[in-house]
Design a protein around this motif. Structure first.
Motif, mmCIF file in Angstrom:
data_model
loop_
_atom_site.group_PDB
_atom_site.id
_atom_site.type_symbol
_atom_site.label_atom_id
_atom_site.label_comp_id
_atom_site.label_asym_id
_atom_site.label_seq_id
_atom_site.Cartn_x
_atom_site.Cartn_y
_atom_site.Cartn_z
ATOM 1 N N GLN A 55 0.822 -1.216 0.000
ATOM 2 C CA GLN A 55 0.000 0.000 0.000
ATOM 3 C C GLN A 55 0.855 1.265 0.000
ATOM 4 O O GLN A 55 0.541 2.231 -0.692
ATOM 5 C CB GLN A 55 -0.937 0.011 1.220
ATOM 6 C CG GLN A 55 -2.038 -1.003 1.161
ATOM 7 C CD GLN A 55 -2.983 -0.769 -0.004
ATOM 8 O OE1 GLN A 55 -3.266 0.359 -0.392
ATOM 9 N NE2 GLN A 55 -3.452 -1.848 -0.595
ATOM 10 N N CYS A 56 1.937 1.254 0.766
ATOM 11 C CA CYS A 56 2.826 2.419 0.809
ATOM 12 C C CYS A 56 3.495 2.644 -0.545
ATOM 13 O O CYS A 56 3.628 3.784 -0.994
ATOM 14 C CB CYS A 56 3.869 2.257 1.916
ATOM 15 S SG CYS A 56 3.169 2.465 3.562
ATOM 16 N N LYS A 57 3.887 1.568 -1.176
ATOM 17 C CA LYS A 57 4.495 1.674 -2.511
ATOM 18 C C LYS A 57 3.491 2.292 -3.497
ATOM 19 O O LYS A 57 3.843 3.199 -4.259
ATOM 20 C CB LYS A 57 4.932 0.290 -2.994
ATOM 21 C CG LYS A 57 5.616 0.296 -4.333
ATOM 22 C CD LYS A 57 6.019 -1.109 -4.736
ATOM 23 C CE LYS A 57 6.644 -1.107 -6.122
ATOM 24 N NZ LYS A 57 6.988 -2.461 -6.569
ATOM 25 N N THR A 58 2.245 1.819 -3.459
ATOM 26 C CA THR A 58 1.199 2.355 -4.335
ATOM 27 C C THR A 58 0.967 3.839 -4.053
ATOM 28 O O THR A 58 0.892 4.647 -4.988
ATOM 29 C CB THR A 58 -0.125 1.575 -4.130
ATOM 30 O OG1 THR A 58 0.109 0.198 -4.402
ATOM 31 C CG2 THR A 58 -1.213 2.095 -5.031
ATOM 32 N N LEU A 59 0.868 4.198 -2.782
ATOM 33 C CA LEU A 59 0.648 5.601 -2.432
ATOM 34 C C LEU A 59 1.793 6.491 -2.897
ATOM 35 O O LEU A 59 1.569 7.587 -3.429
ATOM 36 C CB LEU A 59 0.449 5.745 -0.917
ATOM 37 C CG LEU A 59 -0.893 5.279 -0.376
ATOM 38 C CD1 LEU A 59 -0.877 5.221 1.148
ATOM 39 C CD2 LEU A 59 -2.013 6.205 -0.845
ATOM 40 N N ARG A 60 3.008 6.024 -2.720
ATOM 41 C CA ARG A 60 4.165 6.832 -3.136
ATOM 42 C C ARG A 60 4.219 6.998 -4.660
ATOM 43 O O ARG A 60 4.587 8.054 -5.152
ATOM 44 C CB ARG A 60 5.443 6.223 -2.586
ATOM 45 C CG ARG A 60 5.575 6.447 -1.096
ATOM 46 C CD ARG A 60 6.959 6.104 -0.553
ATOM 47 N NE ARG A 60 7.027 6.468 0.847
ATOM 48 C CZ ARG A 60 6.803 5.652 1.864
ATOM 49 N NH1 ARG A 60 6.505 4.391 1.646
ATOM 50 N NH2 ARG A 60 6.871 6.075 3.107
ATOM 51 N N THR A 61 3.844 5.946 -5.396
ATOM 52 C CA THR A 61 3.834 6.040 -6.878
ATOM 53 C C THR A 61 2.771 7.036 -7.325
ATOM 54 O O THR A 61 2.925 7.658 -8.367
ATOM 55 C CB THR A 61 3.507 4.675 -7.543
ATOM 56 O OG1 THR A 61 3.564 3.635 -6.627
ATOM 57 C CG2 THR A 61 4.406 4.380 -8.693
ATOM 58 N N GLU A 62 1.700 7.167 -6.561
ATOM 59 C CA GLU A 62 0.638 8.108 -6.895
ATOM 60 C C GLU A 62 0.921 9.505 -6.373
ATOM 61 O O GLU A 62 0.082 10.395 -6.478
ATOM 62 C CB GLU A 62 -0.701 7.600 -6.330
ATOM 63 C CG GLU A 62 -1.174 6.320 -6.973
ATOM 64 C CD GLU A 62 -2.399 5.738 -6.288
ATOM 65 O OE1 GLU A 62 -2.839 6.272 -5.239
ATOM 66 O OE2 GLU A 62 -2.917 4.738 -6.808
ATOM 67 N N GLU A 67 0.725 10.649 2.943
ATOM 68 C CA GLU A 67 -0.241 9.626 3.337
ATOM 69 C C GLU A 67 0.447 8.289 3.587
ATOM 70 O O GLU A 67 0.125 7.568 4.527
ATOM 71 C CB GLU A 67 -1.323 9.460 2.265
ATOM 72 C CG GLU A 67 -2.279 10.632 2.168
ATOM 73 C CD GLU A 67 -1.780 11.778 1.296
ATOM 74 O OE1 GLU A 67 -0.584 11.765 0.896
ATOM 75 O OE2 GLU A 67 -2.573 12.685 1.027
ATOM 76 N N ALA A 68 1.416 7.958 2.736
ATOM 77 C CA ALA A 68 2.170 6.713 2.896
ATOM 78 C C ALA A 68 2.951 6.714 4.208
ATOM 79 O O ALA A 68 2.964 5.715 4.937
ATOM 80 C CB ALA A 68 3.109 6.507 1.715
ATOM 81 N N ASP A 69 3.587 7.841 4.521
ATOM 82 C CA ASP A 69 4.353 7.951 5.769
ATOM 83 C C ASP A 69 3.434 7.795 6.985
ATOM 84 O O ASP A 69 3.777 7.114 7.943
ATOM 85 C CB ASP A 69 5.084 9.283 5.845
ATOM 86 C CG ASP A 69 6.236 9.380 4.857
ATOM 87 O OD1 ASP A 69 6.672 8.321 4.341
ATOM 88 O OD2 ASP A 69 6.691 10.509 4.590
#
Length: 115
Positions: A55-62, A67-69
Motif C-alpha cells: 500500500q505504501c508503494k502504491t501511495l508513493r507512486t501516486e 499519506e504513505a508515511d
C-alpha cells in the motif's frame, strides 16, 4: 481496592478493600476478548507488514508520500503493540489477517455466527 502483586511472576500476594478488610475472591476480566494463537498472530504480523509495504508503494507512486508515511507510522505502531501485547486499539481492522482469510474473502458478520 488495594492489590499487591509479586513482580517476578505476577502472583497476587494480598488484596484488601478500602475498609482494610481482606478480599477472599477477586475476578479480573480481560480488557478485550480477542484470542489468537501465537502462530496465527506471527503469520498475521507478516501478512500485515506485506500489505503495508504494498500500500505504501502504491501511495508513493501516486504522489501521496505524506499519506504513505502516516499509514506506515500508524501501522508500525499497531504492529509493535500486537507483537508485545497481542492486542492493539482498532485490532478489528486487522481481522482478515488475524483470521488468516484471503483478501477476496468477505468479512465475518453477525449472521455467520447464527448459521
Amino acid at each position: 481496592l488495594d492489590i499487591r502483586v509479586r513482580g517476578d511472576d505476577g502472583t497476587i500476594v494480598s488484596c484488601e478493600s478500602q475498609g482494610g478488610r481482606p478480599v477472599e475472591t477477586l475476578t479480573i476480566w480481560p480488557r478485550v476478548h480477542y484470542i489468537t494463537p501465537a502462530e496465527r498472530l506471527k503469520r498475521a504480523l507478516v501478512s500485515i507488514k506485506d500489505e503495508l509495504d504494498e500500500q505504501c508503494k502504491t501511495l508513493r507512486t501516486e504522489g501521496c508520500a505524506i499519506e504513505a508515511d502516516r499509514l506506515e507510522q500508524r501501522t508500525n505502531a499497531d504492529l509493535a503493540l500486537l507483537r508485545e501485547l497481542g492486542w492493539c486499539p482498532g485490532a478489528e481492522h486487522y481481522s482478515r489477517h488475524l483470521r488468516g482469510a484471503k483478501p477476496e474473502e468477505p468479512p465475518v458478520t453477525l449472521l455467520d455466527y447464527f448459521s
